[in-house]
Scaffold this motif. Structure first.
Motif, PDB file in Angstrom:
ATOM      1  N   VAL A  14       0.831  -1.199   0.000  1.00 52.25           N
ATOM      2  CA  VAL A  14       0.000   0.000   0.000  1.00 52.25           C
ATOM      3  C   VAL A  14       0.866   1.250   0.000  1.00 52.25           C
ATOM      4  N   ASP A  15       0.239   2.367  -0.373  1.00 48.78           N
ATOM      5  CA  ASP A  15       0.873   3.689  -0.247  1.00 48.78           C
ATOM      6  C   ASP A  15      -0.142   4.618   0.416  1.00 48.78           C
ATOM      7  N   VAL A  16       0.123   4.945   1.683  1.00 48.35           N
ATOM      8  CA  VAL A  16      -0.770   5.833   2.440  1.00 48.35           C
ATOM      9  C   VAL A  16       0.058   6.975   3.046  1.00 48.35           C
ATOM     10  N   THR A  17       0.983   7.487   2.273  1.00 45.93           N
ATOM     11  CA  THR A  17       1.962   8.447   2.764  1.00 45.93           C
ATOM     12  C   THR A  17       1.330   9.705   3.348  1.00 45.93           C
ATOM     13  N   ILE A  18       0.313  10.242   2.695  1.00 48.21           N
ATOM     14  CA  ILE A  18      -0.284  11.504   3.134  1.00 48.21           C
ATOM     15  C   ILE A  18      -0.885  11.361   4.527  1.00 48.21           C
ATOM     16  N   VAL A  19      -1.671  10.317   4.719  1.00 47.68           N
ATOM     17  CA  VAL A  19      -2.318  10.097   6.016  1.00 47.68           C
ATOM     18  C   VAL A  19      -1.280   9.787   7.088  1.00 47.68           C
ATOM     19  N   ALA A  20      -0.273   9.017   6.745  1.00 44.11           N
ATOM     20  CA  ALA A  20       0.769   8.661   7.708  1.00 44.11           C
ATOM     21  C   ALA A  20       1.518   9.900   8.197  1.00 44.11           C
ATOM     22  N   ARG A  21       1.833  10.817   7.284  1.00 43.59           N
ATOM     23  CA  ARG A  21       2.535  12.050   7.665  1.00 43.59           C
ATOM     24  C   ARG A  21       1.677  12.888   8.613  1.00 43.59           C
ATOM     25  N   GLU A  22       0.395  13.001   8.318  1.00 46.46           N
ATOM     26  CA  GLU A  22      -0.497  13.765   9.181  1.00 46.46           C
ATOM     27  C   GLU A  22      -0.596  13.133  10.562  1.00 46.46           C
ATOM     28  N   ALA A  23      -0.642  11.805  10.606  1.00 47.37           N
ATOM     29  CA  ALA A  23      -0.720  11.110  11.896  1.00 47.37           C
ATOM     30  C   ALA A  23       0.543  11.350  12.720  1.00 47.37           C
ATOM     31  N   TYR A  24       1.690  11.352  12.062  1.00 43.35           N
ATOM     32  CA  TYR A  24       2.943  11.635  12.766  1.00 43.35           C
ATOM     33  C   TYR A  24       2.930  13.051  13.347  1.00 43.35           C
ATOM     34  N   ALA A  25       2.446  14.006  12.567  1.00 42.21           N
ATOM     35  CA  ALA A  25       2.394  15.383  13.038  1.00 42.21           C
ATOM     36  C   ALA A  25       1.467  15.523  14.241  1.00 42.21           C
ATOM     37  N   ALA A  26       0.325  14.861  14.181  1.00 44.08           N
ATOM     38  CA  ALA A  26      -0.616  14.909  15.294  1.00 44.08           C
ATOM     39  C   ALA A  26      -0.041  14.235  16.534  1.00 44.08           C
ATOM     40  N   ALA A  27       0.623  13.095  16.345  1.00 48.32           N
ATOM     41  CA  ALA A  27       1.215  12.379  17.476  1.00 48.32           C
ATOM     42  C   ALA A  27       2.331  13.203  18.114  1.00 48.32           C
ATOM     43  N   PHE A  28       3.130  13.866  17.276  1.00 44.92           N
ATOM     44  CA  PHE A  28       4.223  14.701  17.791  1.00 44.92           C
ATOM     45  C   PHE A  28       3.666  15.802  18.686  1.00 44.92           C
ATOM     46  N   ARG A  29       2.595  16.440  18.247  1.00 46.69           N
ATOM     47  CA  ARG A  29       1.993  17.506  19.048  1.00 46.69           C
ATOM     48  C   ARG A  29       1.421  16.956  20.351  1.00 46.69           C
ATOM     49  N   MET A  30       0.797  15.779  20.281  1.00 53.83           N
ATOM     50  CA  MET A  30       0.236  15.169  21.491  1.00 53.83           C
ATOM     51  C   MET A  30       1.315  14.899  22.541  1.00 53.83           C
ATOM     52  N   VAL A  31       2.472  14.449  22.082  1.00 57.69           N
ATOM     53  CA  VAL A  31       3.540  14.046  22.997  1.00 57.69           C
ATOM     54  C   VAL A  31       4.353  15.231  23.489  1.00 57.69           C
ATOM     55  N   THR A  32       4.608  16.204  22.622  1.00 53.73           N
ATOM     56  CA  THR A  32       5.528  17.299  22.963  1.00 53.73           C
ATOM     57  C   THR A  32       4.840  18.629  23.239  1.00 53.73           C
ATOM     58  N   GLY A  33       3.589  18.768  22.748  1.00 51.71           N
ATOM     59  CA  GLY A  33       2.916  20.046  22.862  1.00 51.71           C
ATOM     60  C   GLY A  33       3.388  21.069  21.858  1.00 51.71           C
ATOM     61  N   ARG A  34       4.189  20.630  20.886  1.00 50.78           N
ATOM     62  CA  ARG A  34       4.745  21.522  19.876  1.00 50.78           C
ATOM     63  C   ARG A  34       4.386  21.039  18.477  1.00 50.78           C
ATOM     64  N   PRO A  35       4.348  21.942  17.490  1.00 54.78           N
ATOM     65  CA  PRO A  35       4.105  21.498  16.117  1.00 54.78           C
ATOM     66  C   PRO A  35       5.324  20.781  15.551  1.00 54.78           C
TER      67      PRO A  35
END
Length: 241
Positions: A14-35
């Motif tokens: 599969v190729d789900v790159t767009i959704v995966a990148r967005e999920a990483y960005a959201a997870a990063f903010r959840m963990v660090t409080g930063r964009p």
């Protein structure tokens, strides 16, 4: 069950790159409080490695709690977006037919060897109806902090525990798209079918030592013939030449 076929997920099935990148960005903010400013490149690496590098290049001093928290956050962020996978991603050419065709081989069990964490690997494949041919219990996943070659051996051990048959180089095949996959197969003890559907070229995959290189998975008969050849010792007692 006396043949084990392990599939890489991203850019192989599969190729789900767009959704995966967005999920990483959201997870990063959840963990660090930063964009998230910069995401570490995947390059066939596991999520655990990408997480550590992403934190470091964004100026986060990594602590013991960061990896489990980020993995949990990534699972939540990706799960929240799983309904978008089929619309914004795609199954790789021939993936469905290849999985279905290989499933008809005598004594075969199919699973995944992926850098993706388990819950997200299930989402990725289920979005395109590819999960029905995969035994997720015996796979190797990105939250497990092992080199991919070691993870391959872990998957072989899980398959043996479940099916009562030993799996080694003569009856295990890894199907993947990167030179890292090829290296994992050579070190971990599996034959290698490389598909030039990702970021590694056919020449690079051949140079890395793949047993068979295919342009993609669009010819299901060719994929089945390759698996059968590389696992011939499972039925004849000798490795194909």
């Amino acid at each position: 069950m006396n043949r084990l076929v392990l599939w890489n997920v991203d850019l192989t099935l599969v190729d789900v790159t767009i959704v995966a990148r967005e999920a990483y960005a959201a997870a990063f903010r959840m963990v660090t409080g930063r964009p998230l400013v910069k995401l570490a490149p995947a390059m066939g690496r596991p999520d655990s490695e990408i997480i550590f590098e992403t934190l470091a290049i964004n100026g986060i001093v990594v602590d013991d709690h960061h990896l489990p928290r980020f993995i949990d956050a990534l699972a939540v962020a990706f799960g929240d977006r799983h309904k978008r996978l089929a619309k914004e991603g795609r199954a790789m050419p021939g993936a469905k037919d290849a999985l279905k065709a290989v499933s008809r081989l005598d004594g075969v069990v199919q699973s995944v060897l992926t850098g993706t964490i388990k819950s997200n690997a299930v989402h990725k494949l289920a979005a395109f109806g590819l999960d029905k041919w995969i035994d997720f219990e015996v796979g190797g996943y990105g939250e497990e902090v092992y080199p991919k070659a070691t993870l391959l051996q872990v998957a072989q051990g899980r398959a043996k525990a479940k099916h009562g048959h030993a799996f080694a180089v003569g009856n295990t095949v890894l199907v993947g798209d990167s030179t890292r996959d090829v290296q994992a197969a050579r070190i971990g003890g599996a034959a290698m079918i490389a598909v030039a559907s990702g970021r590694s070229t056919a020449a690079e995959l051949q140079e890395a030592g793949a047993d068979i290189v295919l342009p993609d998975l669009s010819n299901a008969s060719e994929v089945v013939a390759a698996v059968a050849r590389l696992t011939s010792s499972a039925t004849t007692g000798r490795r194909a030449g």
